[in-house]
Design an enzyme around this catalytic site. Structure first.
Site, PDB file in Angstrom:
ATOM      1  N   LYS A  21       0.831  -1.202   0.000  1.00 32.52           N
ATOM      2  CA  LYS A  21       0.000   0.000   0.000  1.00 32.52           C
ATOM      3  C   LYS A  21       0.875   1.266   0.000  1.00 32.52           C
ATOM      4  CE  LYS A  21      -2.978   2.244   3.367  1.00 32.52           C
ATOM      5  NZ  LYS A  21      -2.137   3.432   3.378  1.00 32.52           N
ATOM      6  N   LYS A  81       7.461   0.787   1.416  1.00 32.85           N
ATOM      7  CA  LYS A  81       8.089   0.016   0.324  1.00 32.85           C
ATOM      8  C   LYS A  81       9.441   0.586  -0.082  1.00 32.85           C
ATOM      9  CE  LYS A  81       4.837   0.950  -2.567  1.00 32.85           C
ATOM     10  NZ  LYS A  81       3.901   1.616  -1.653  1.00 32.85           N
ATOM     11  N   LYS A 123       4.709   8.401  -7.600  1.00 32.01           N
ATOM     12  CA  LYS A 123       5.320   9.343  -6.653  1.00 32.01           C
ATOM     13  C   LYS A 123       6.789   9.615  -7.021  1.00 32.01           C
ATOM     14  CE  LYS A 123       4.657   7.844  -2.354  1.00 32.01           C
ATOM     15  NZ  LYS A 123       5.029   7.662  -0.926  1.00 32.01           N
ATOM     16  N   ASP A 132      -1.583  -0.435  -4.213  1.00 34.47           N
ATOM     17  CA  ASP A 132      -2.961  -0.157  -3.776  1.00 34.47           C
ATOM     18  C   ASP A 132      -3.951  -0.780  -4.748  1.00 34.47           C
ATOM     19  OD1 ASP A 132      -1.253   1.932  -2.578  1.00 34.47           O
ATOM     20  OD2 ASP A 132      -3.155   2.539  -1.678  1.00 34.47           O
TER      21      ASP A 132
HETATM   22  P1  ADP Z   1       5.994   3.856   0.333  1.00 33.42           P
HETATM   23  O1  ADP Z   1       7.167   3.736  -0.561  1.00 33.42           O
HETATM   24  O2  ADP Z   1       5.327   2.549   0.618  1.00 33.42           O
HETATM   25  O3  ADP Z   1       5.002   4.886  -0.146  1.00 33.42           O
HETATM   26  P2  ADP Z   1       7.910   5.019   2.158  1.00 33.42           P
HETATM   27  O4  ADP Z   1       8.999   4.009   2.132  1.00 33.42           O
HETATM   28  O5  ADP Z   1       8.112   6.280   1.385  1.00 33.42           O
HETATM   29  O6  ADP Z   1       6.521   4.355   1.757  1.00 33.42           O
HETATM   30  O7  ADP Z   1       7.642   5.346   3.695  1.00 33.42           O
HETATM   31  C1  ADP Z   1       6.668   6.279   4.116  1.00 33.42           C
HETATM   32  C2  ADP Z   1       7.181   6.961   5.398  1.00 33.42           C
HETATM   33  O8  ADP Z   1       7.260   6.001   6.454  1.00 33.42           O
HETATM   34  C3  ADP Z   1       8.581   7.550   5.244  1.00 33.42           C
HETATM   35  O9  ADP Z   1       8.627   8.803   5.871  1.00 33.42           O
HETATM   36  C4  ADP Z   1       9.490   6.531   5.936  1.00 33.42           C
HETATM   37  O10 ADP Z   1      10.635   7.125   6.495  1.00 33.42           O
HETATM   38  C5  ADP Z   1       8.549   5.993   7.028  1.00 33.42           C
HETATM   39  N1  ADP Z   1       8.898   4.613   7.434  1.00 33.42           N
HETATM   40  C6  ADP Z   1       8.884   3.493   6.669  1.00 33.42           C
HETATM   41  N2  ADP Z   1       9.253   2.410   7.372  1.00 33.42           N
HETATM   42  C7  ADP Z   1       9.524   2.843   8.633  1.00 33.42           C
HETATM   43  C8  ADP Z   1       9.978   2.207   9.848  1.00 33.42           C
HETATM   44  N3  ADP Z   1      10.209   0.895   9.914  1.00 33.42           N
HETATM   45  N4  ADP Z   1      10.169   3.006  10.949  1.00 33.42           N
HETATM   46  C9  ADP Z   1       9.933   4.324  10.892  1.00 33.42           C
HETATM   47  N5  ADP Z   1       9.501   4.989   9.794  1.00 33.42           N
HETATM   48  C10 ADP Z   1       9.297   4.258   8.672  1.00 33.42           C
HETATM   49 MG    MG Z   2       7.532   4.710  -2.361  1.00 29.95          MG
END
Ligand code: ADP
Ligand code: MG
Length: 291
Positions: free
Chosen positions: A14, A19, A45, A131
């Site tokens: 999601k 990810k 994104k 998603d």
């Molecule tokens: P996605 O790629 O799924 O959209 P992101 O990797 O960009 O998600 O992560 C979204 C937010 O959550 C970021 O600000 C990231 O730093 C934070 N985040 C992800 N995993 C963790 C974790 N294990 N602990 C703390 N923050 C996290």
């Molecule tokens: Mg991402």
């Protein structure tokens, strides 16, 4: 399609579930062990590889294709931490066209440019928005591009719901040559119920959980520096968690065809967990040990 070079892994989940953070840290850990890695962001994104490149911008494949007719690898890639080759598929102009188009365009272009034959990667990681597993987003698991897929989920229901949808897509495409599922990556573990809830869901769907990533300040801190945890805080426990995930993906090649839950089953399952968590919160059950 020419003979594939390296292991091709797709990581779904999601939006906002972690990810890109997880994928980038796995790429960094693989690179640290001496592997040649390519990471391809497949999310409109377009921020998949940001923390591998000190937070700098990278032109996306779709934007570059819109601007010039002849595109070279150097125009759409940048070398990040540990030599990881970073690529962002990009997305359509907001409000126009399918958000999955970038993935198709990127995969086609990289094949035309013979990137995989020439670069000879050990690993290609696709960081894919999960998603909606429709059209373009299903390309990596549908068209024999990825050998294995992994899904990142937290214990939030919407993340579980998205993971279950991915199981449905894999279940549909795997028998005709699509990717199989390597396992679940449990992210943002922070409540006593997070781990048992994800374990229970994975067991019902017949899938192994390959690692538990705690919700940790080290991730936020590293992100603010524009780095992975592996680069910013290499001696931290969190860095070790990501290294362990990378070793699992490297050495354990098992994969399964998941058994997704149908709508009513998923709702019943969610309710049963709602009841259990409520009992803990109201003090009827004092600990999670009974779970
Ligand atoms: P996605 O790629 O799924 O959209 P992101 O990797 O960009 O998600 O992560 C979204 C937010 O959550 C970021 O600000 C990231 O730093 C934070 N985040 C992800 N995993 C963790 C974790 N294990 N602990 C703390 N923050 C996290
Ligand atoms: Mg991402």
């Amino acid at each position: 399609m020419s003979e594939k070079s390296g292991k091709h892994i797709a990581i779904y989940g999601k939006g906002g579930i972690g990810k890109s953070t997880t994928t980038s840290n796995i790429s960094a850990a693989l690179a640290e062990s001496g592997y040649r890695v390519i990471q391809i962001g497949c999310d409109p994104k377009s921020d998949s590889t940001t923390i591998l490149r000190g937070g700098n911008d990278l032109p996306t494949v779709l934007d570059t294709l819109r601007e010039q007719s002849k595109v070279k690898i150097e125009d759409i890639s940048a070398v990040g931490f540990g030599g990881v080759l970073c690529i962002e598929a990009g997305g359509p102009v907001p409000g126009v066209g399918c958000a999955g188009r970038g993935i198709n365009a990127a995969v086609e272009l990289l094949q035309e440019l013979h990137l995989f034959d020439e670069y000879k990667p050990d690993f290609v990681l696709y960081d894919v928005l999960g998603d909606v597993v429709c059209g373009g987003f299903a390309v990596p698991i549908r068209d024999g591009i990825a050998d294995r897929a992994f899904v990142v989920t937290s214990s939030d229901f919407m993340a579980i719901f998205a993971a279950n949808n991915l199981f449905k897509a894999i279940n549909k495409y795997a028998p005709s040559g699509g990717a199989r599922l390597g396992g679940v990556i449990a992210n943002s573990i922070q409540h006593p119920y997070s781990q048992p809830l994800i374990d229970d869901f994975a067991e019902l769907a017949g899938i192994p959980v390959i690692g538990y990533v705690p919700r940790s300040m080290t991730v936020a801190q590293s992100e603010l520096f524009g780095k992975t945890v592996i680069e910013a805080l290499p001696k931290s426990e969190q860095a070790e968690v990501y290294r362990k995930l990378a070793r699992h993906i490297d050495h354990n090649l098992e994969s399964v065809i998941p058994k997704p839950l149908n709508g009513p089953e998923l709702k019943r399952w969610a309710r049963s967990w709602g009841d259990r968590i409520l009992q803990v919160e109201t003090g009827v059950v004092q600990s999670m040990e009974s779970i």
